[in-house]
Every structure is written in C-alpha cells, then in structure tokens.
Design a protein around this motif. Structure first.
Motif, PDB file in Angstrom:
ATOM      1  N   SER A 168       0.814  -1.217   0.000  1.00 51.85           N
ATOM      2  CA  SER A 168       0.000   0.000   0.000  1.00 51.85           C
ATOM      3  C   SER A 168       0.845   1.263   0.000  1.00 51.85           C
ATOM      4  O   SER A 168       0.307   2.370  -0.070  1.00 51.85           O
ATOM      5  CB  SER A 168      -0.930   0.013   1.210  1.00 51.85           C
ATOM      6  N   GLN A 205     -11.471  -9.663  -1.967  1.00 53.14           N
ATOM      7  CA  GLN A 205     -12.023  -8.352  -2.314  1.00 53.14           C
ATOM      8  C   GLN A 205     -12.211  -7.500  -1.063  1.00 53.14           C
ATOM      9  O   GLN A 205     -11.974  -6.289  -1.080  1.00 53.14           O
ATOM     10  CB  GLN A 205     -13.353  -8.490  -3.055  1.00 53.14           C
ATOM     11  N   ARG A 208      -8.889  -5.981  -0.199  1.00 53.91           N
ATOM     12  CA  ARG A 208      -8.588  -4.812  -1.052  1.00 53.91           C
ATOM     13  C   ARG A 208      -9.444  -3.612  -0.652  1.00 53.91           C
ATOM     14  O   ARG A 208      -8.958  -2.475  -0.638  1.00 53.91           O
ATOM     15  CB  ARG A 208      -8.794  -5.168  -2.530  1.00 53.91           C
ATOM     16  N   HIS A 212      -8.406   0.293   0.748  1.00 50.89           N
ATOM     17  CA  HIS A 212      -8.915   1.531   0.138  1.00 50.89           C
ATOM     18  C   HIS A 212      -9.628   2.430   1.143  1.00 50.89           C
ATOM     19  O   HIS A 212     -10.101   3.507   0.756  1.00 50.89           O
ATOM     20  CB  HIS A 212      -9.828   1.206  -1.043  1.00 50.89           C
ATOM     21  N   GLN A 225      -3.441   4.080  -7.094  1.00 49.07           N
ATOM     22  CA  GLN A 225      -4.353   3.114  -6.494  1.00 49.07           C
ATOM     23  C   GLN A 225      -4.415   1.833  -7.323  1.00 49.07           C
ATOM     24  O   GLN A 225      -4.462   0.723  -6.764  1.00 49.07           O
ATOM     25  CB  GLN A 225      -5.743   3.720  -6.336  1.00 49.07           C
ATOM     26  N   ASP A 226      -4.422   1.970  -8.635  1.00 53.44           N
ATOM     27  CA  ASP A 226      -4.419   0.784  -9.504  1.00 53.44           C
ATOM     28  C   ASP A 226      -3.152  -0.033  -9.293  1.00 53.44           C
ATOM     29  O   ASP A 226      -3.195  -1.281  -9.278  1.00 53.44           O
ATOM     30  CB  ASP A 226      -4.538   1.196 -10.974  1.00 53.44           C
ATOM     31  N   ASP A 229      -3.527  -1.967  -6.091  1.00 54.84           N
ATOM     32  CA  ASP A 229      -4.399  -3.121  -6.305  1.00 54.84           C
ATOM     33  C   ASP A 229      -3.641  -4.260  -6.998  1.00 54.84           C
ATOM     34  O   ASP A 229      -3.832  -5.439  -6.670  1.00 54.84           O
ATOM     35  CB  ASP A 229      -5.614  -2.726  -7.144  1.00 54.84           C
ATOM     36  N   ARG A 233      -3.111  -8.021  -5.503  1.00 53.15           N
ATOM     37  CA  ARG A 233      -3.503  -9.253  -6.202  1.00 53.15           C
ATOM     38  C   ARG A 233      -2.351 -10.247  -6.237  1.00 53.15           C
ATOM     39  O   ARG A 233      -2.547 -11.455  -6.062  1.00 53.15           O
ATOM     40  CB  ARG A 233      -3.986  -8.917  -7.619  1.00 53.15           C
TER      41      ARG A 233
END
Length: 261
Positions: A168, A205, A208, A212, A225-226, A229, A233
């Motif tokens: 993060s 999920q 994740r 956020h 942010q992408d 993510d 993953r």
C-alpha cells in the motif's frame, strides 16, 4: 501532555484527516469494530461508583460511521456520536438512528459542560489538535468520568500483513499510533490494556476494500491506487489464507484511559 508538535499531516484539517468521507460506505462495510470487553472495561468504574444502575451517557468522539457507536449501544449506554465529516455522519445516522448524531469535532464539541459520563474515541485520537482537544474533553466530561481511547493495531509479525502495508506504500507518519497522555492537570495518570480482537473480511475483495479505506491510499491518484491493487492481487496469490471466502485479519485492540479530576 508529552511529546512535541503535531505532524501537519495528522492535524484535523489535513488532507489525510479529511479523506475518509469519500469512502464512507466502504469504510462502514469493511473497517473493524471493537471488542465488547473493551467497552465493559471502560464503563466498569462508572457503574460501580455513584449513581450505580444509571444508564451512562457516553460521547463517541470522531465517531466515523458508527463502528464504536454500535458497540456502545449494545452495552446499553445512551450515546451521543460526534463526527466532523458530513458523509461519515450521514452513514452513522442512517444505520444507528437510536444514537444522537451531531456534527462537531474534538476541538469544538457541541455539548454542555459536564454533560457526559464517558468519552470514547475509536481510531481517531491521533487526528486531534492538542492541547485544544484536551481542554474540550475536560469541559464536557463530568468529574470522575473517563476518557477511553481505542486503537485496532495490525499484527505485523504475520508476514502477509507486513507485505500488505508495503504494497500500500504506507507513508511513515510520525505520530500515527503514538499516545501522548492527556493534560495531567485535568486528568489522572493513564492506564492501559491490550486484548485480542478478530476482524473477518469477505474474501480477497474485502481485503482490497479495507486497504482503500486507509487515508494514505484514499489520497493517492487513480494510477497509484491501480498499482496498489495490482500488488495486492500478487500478494493474495501467494497465500492460501488470502484466497479464502473469509479472510481473518490479525490484530489486537489497545485501550488507554484516564479519569477527569
């Protein structure tokens, strides 16, 4: 109060502090609650003292979407929930209409002098402006009343938890979990306890989504942010427990309290 000046990033009007409203619904869905045992511990002294049997009037300060408010209501307290962010407050008011939800802040509490028996703060004390907040807490709290501060603290000894925070790109914020005791002229010496607490998330999920709701992620650009993510993953694919329908996020709850002189 001990310690130096507050980091500008932790002040109540900072970009980080004001970021949560944009994720109010997700915050309400995936942020952890607090152990009922912590609330019973904090209220025990009040129920054993003068006015025994009376329903305590408790202020949930920096109440967010009502995670702590709900636990206080379950403990049969009369709850006033004060929150500066209108979007967070709207979620709280809709979900918990039995609480008295008010707009306000730790530096400007919309209550009368000496009007509450206890003040509880869940995961928000480090955003308060000091020493202004200390004086406001003392003003609205009756003599002998308690201020209880609670933090859910991740267990970084678990390998994937440390890797999640790395993924993060957490900024190092000087005072994020540091406790400087309340003004000693107004409050007694602090006491503290630590207790296990379980936080269950709806699969990968949910994990994740939890990330956020962290201020340093909310305030990143869409591209950043992408990228976060994507790293999550990859992390999820490396640990079977993170691929389960329910992910157990390891944490403990730290509780600190002081009484009004």
């Amino acid at each position: 109060m001990t310690g130096g000046q507050q980091d500008d990033q932790r002040l109540p009007d900072s970009v980080l502090a004001r970021s949560f409203g944009s994720e109010a619904a997700r915050y309400d869905q995936v942020r952890p609650s607090y152990p009922a045992a912590a609330i019973e511990l904090l209220l025990a002294g009040l129920r054993a003292g003068p006015g025994e049997g009376r329903v305590p009037r408790v202020l949930d300060l920096g109440a967010g979407t009502g995670k702590l408010t709900a636990v206080l209501l379950d403990a049969r307290a009369e709850v006033v929930a004060v929150e500066p962010d209108r979007q967070m407050l709207a979620v709280l008011a809709a979900r918990l209409p039995q609480a008295n939800a008010l707009a306000g802040s730790a530096e400007g509490i919309p209550l009368r002098d000496g009007s509450v028996d206890a003040i509880m703060v869940g995961q928000a004390f480090h955003w308060f402006q000091r020493p202004e907040a200390d004086r406001e807490l003392a003003r609205v709290l009756r003599p002998g009343g308690v201020v209880g501060l609670l933090w859910n603290v991740p267990d970084h000894s678990v390998e994937w938890v440390s890797k999640l925070y790395w993924a993060s790109r957490k900024r190092e914020l000087a005072r994020a979990q540091q406790f400087d005791q309340l003004d000693g002229e107004l409050f007694t010496e602090p006491e503290q306890a630590s207790m296990p607490s379980e936080h269950l998330l709806p699969g990968p999920q949910g994990l994740r989504d939890l990330v956020h709701t962290w201020s340093w992620v909310i305030t990143r650009s869409k591209a950043e942010q992408d990228a976060i993510d994507h790293r999550i993953r990859i992390l999820t694919s490396q640990y079977a427990e993170l691929q389960a329908p329910v992910v157990a996020f390891p944490q403990r709850t730290e509780v600190l309290w002081q009484y009004r002189r």
